[in-house]
Design an enzyme around this catalytic site. Structure first.
Site, PDB file in Angstrom:
ATOM      1  N   ASP A   6      -4.301  -7.275  -4.844  1.00 40.72           N
ATOM      2  CA  ASP A   6      -3.929  -8.704  -5.005  1.00 40.72           C
ATOM      3  C   ASP A   6      -3.777  -9.311  -3.549  1.00 40.72           C
ATOM      4  O   ASP A   6      -4.265  -8.794  -2.349  1.00 40.72           O
ATOM      5  CB  ASP A   6      -2.700  -8.608  -5.821  1.00 40.72           C
ATOM      6  CG  ASP A   6      -1.488  -8.071  -5.153  1.00 40.72           C
ATOM      7  OD1 ASP A   6      -1.659  -7.659  -4.152  1.00 40.72           O
ATOM      8  OD2 ASP A   6      -0.207  -8.217  -5.799  1.00 40.72           O
ATOM      9  N   HIS A   7      -3.088 -10.368  -3.508  1.00 38.65           N
ATOM     10  CA  HIS A   7      -2.836 -11.061  -2.006  1.00 38.65           C
ATOM     11  C   HIS A   7      -1.868 -10.011  -1.346  1.00 38.65           C
ATOM     12  O   HIS A   7      -2.055 -10.069  -0.009  1.00 38.65           O
ATOM     13  CB  HIS A   7      -2.378 -12.435  -2.212  1.00 38.65           C
ATOM     14  CG  HIS A   7      -1.140 -12.555  -3.270  1.00 38.65           C
ATOM     15  ND1 HIS A   7      -1.440 -12.382  -4.692  1.00 38.65           N
ATOM     16  CD2 HIS A   7       0.262 -12.638  -2.986  1.00 38.65           C
ATOM     17  CE1 HIS A   7      -0.081 -12.393  -5.187  1.00 38.65           C
ATOM     18  NE2 HIS A   7       1.043 -12.532  -4.303  1.00 38.65           N
ATOM     19  N   CYS A  57      -1.520  -2.920  -3.586  1.00 36.94           N
ATOM     20  CA  CYS A  57      -0.764  -4.477  -4.059  1.00 36.94           C
ATOM     21  C   CYS A  57       0.399  -4.280  -2.910  1.00 36.94           C
ATOM     22  O   CYS A  57       0.519  -3.622  -2.093  1.00 36.94           O
ATOM     23  CB  CYS A  57      -0.209  -4.696  -5.313  1.00 36.94           C
ATOM     24  SG  CYS A  57       0.887  -3.443  -6.178  1.00 36.94           S
ATOM     25  N   GLY A  58       1.601  -5.258  -3.158  1.00 34.48           N
ATOM     26  CA  GLY A  58       2.856  -5.265  -2.242  1.00 34.48           C
ATOM     27  C   GLY A  58       3.403  -4.026  -2.267  1.00 34.48           C
ATOM     28  O   GLY A  58       3.715  -3.281  -0.880  1.00 34.48           O
ATOM     29  N   THR A  59       3.517  -3.103  -3.127  1.00 36.04           N
ATOM     30  CA  THR A  59       4.254  -1.983  -2.990  1.00 36.04           C
ATOM     31  C   THR A  59       3.333  -0.750  -3.814  1.00 36.04           C
ATOM     32  O   THR A  59       3.937   0.488  -3.591  1.00 36.04           O
ATOM     33  CB  THR A  59       5.526  -1.974  -4.126  1.00 36.04           C
ATOM     34  OG1 THR A  59       5.065  -2.407  -5.496  1.00 36.04           O
ATOM     35  CG2 THR A  59       6.594  -3.191  -3.719  1.00 36.04           C
ATOM     36  N   HIS A 112      -2.598  18.660  -8.905  1.00 37.80           N
ATOM     37  CA  HIS A 112      -2.094  18.850 -10.205  1.00 37.80           C
ATOM     38  C   HIS A 112      -2.063  17.963 -11.259  1.00 37.80           C
ATOM     39  O   HIS A 112      -2.018  18.257 -12.109  1.00 37.80           O
ATOM     40  CB  HIS A 112      -0.573  18.960  -9.688  1.00 37.80           C
ATOM     41  CG  HIS A 112      -0.152  20.223  -9.010  1.00 37.80           C
ATOM     42  ND1 HIS A 112       1.352  20.669  -8.741  1.00 37.80           N
ATOM     43  CD2 HIS A 112      -0.764  21.210  -8.491  1.00 37.80           C
ATOM     44  CE1 HIS A 112       1.138  21.878  -8.412  1.00 37.80           C
ATOM     45  NE2 HIS A 112       0.139  22.271  -7.905  1.00 37.80           N
ATOM     46  N   ASN A 113      -2.155  16.600 -10.778  1.00 36.26           N
ATOM     47  CA  ASN A 113      -2.319  15.479 -11.904  1.00 36.26           C
ATOM     48  C   ASN A 113      -3.764  14.967 -12.118  1.00 36.26           C
ATOM     49  O   ASN A 113      -4.007  14.145 -13.039  1.00 36.26           O
ATOM     50  CB  ASN A 113      -1.407  14.275 -11.665  1.00 36.26           C
ATOM     51  CG  ASN A 113      -0.073  14.893 -11.175  1.00 36.26           C
ATOM     52  OD1 ASN A 113       0.233  14.542  -9.904  1.00 36.26           O
ATOM     53  ND2 ASN A 113       0.632  15.729 -11.858  1.00 36.26           N
ATOM     54  N   HIS A 134      -2.682  23.414 -14.877  1.00 32.87           N
ATOM     55  CA  HIS A 134      -2.278  21.839 -14.881  1.00 32.87           C
ATOM     56  C   HIS A 134      -3.274  21.135 -15.757  1.00 32.87           C
ATOM     57  O   HIS A 134      -2.937  20.097 -16.289  1.00 32.87           O
ATOM     58  CB  HIS A 134      -2.596  21.436 -13.259  1.00 32.87           C
ATOM     59  CG  HIS A 134      -1.883  22.367 -12.310  1.00 32.87           C
ATOM     60  ND1 HIS A 134      -0.547  22.033 -12.439  1.00 32.87           N
ATOM     61  CD2 HIS A 134      -1.958  23.338 -11.437  1.00 32.87           C
ATOM     62  CE1 HIS A 134       0.099  22.933 -11.437  1.00 32.87           C
ATOM     63  NE2 HIS A 134      -0.809  23.452 -10.965  1.00 32.87           N
TER      64      HIS A 134
END
Ligand code: RB5
Length: 162
Positions: free
Chosen positions: A8-9, A76-78, A109-110, A144
């Site tokens: 995003d922005h 994105c921002g976070t 693992h994921n 896993h």
């Protein structure tokens, strides 16, 4: 690894830096950007869920055609908003990371197929390192795999998008 990428922005500037990193590695590295979704400039405001959905759909479409080496990169921002959105999509396992160990483990693992990063959290140097860690790690399988299957079984139990 091939990546569909998007932001995003709030993530344009970091995504620019990460795309430049792919270009620096060059075609022989085997790592490349397949497509970019989202604004080209940070002044164009968009809603991060639509960007995340578009990128994840591209990843799933290519994987359904047998391209197992296709992943998503969302900024994105976070990193949180794109990750929350991406993890609503059956078949997507998105990890938002801010340290190298987590970037490795998200794959090892994921079996993460989407990497989420936050421009307002990370410097470009650290973000490039995290991308590298994610790319160089590989899924360990074994116990896993059972756990990842338990994640995937939630879609069957609760329905798509739950
Ligand atoms: C946009 O201002 C911001 O909310 C978004 O980039 C992201 O951080 C959301 O999780």
């Amino acid at each position: 690894m091939q990546f569909h990428v998007g932001s995003d922005h709030g993530g344009v500037t970091l995504l620019d830096a990460l795309i430049a990193e792919f270009e620096e590695w060059g075609g022989e590295s085997g790592h490349a950007v397949l497509s970019r979704t989202g604004p080209a400039v940070a002044t164009e405001r968009v809603d991060y869920p639509s960007i995340a959905v578009e990128v994840c759909q591209r990843v799933l479409r290519d994987r359904a055609r047998g391209a197992a080496d296709v992943y998503g990169l969302l900024v994105c921002g976070t990193g949180q908003g794109v990750a929350m959105t991406a993890n609503k999509i059956p078949g997507i396992r998105a990890g938002v990371v801010a340290d190298g160990f987590s970037a490795q483990m998200a794959r090892a693992h994921n079996d993460a197929n989407v990497l989420c990063l936050g421009e307002r959290v990370l410097g470009a140097g650290l973000a490039k390192l995290l991308l590298r860690e994610f790319i160089e790690a590989s899924f360990e399988g074994g116990r896993h795999a059972n756990r990842v299957e338990l994640i995937e079984s939630l879609t069957r139990q609760h329905g798509e998008g739950s």
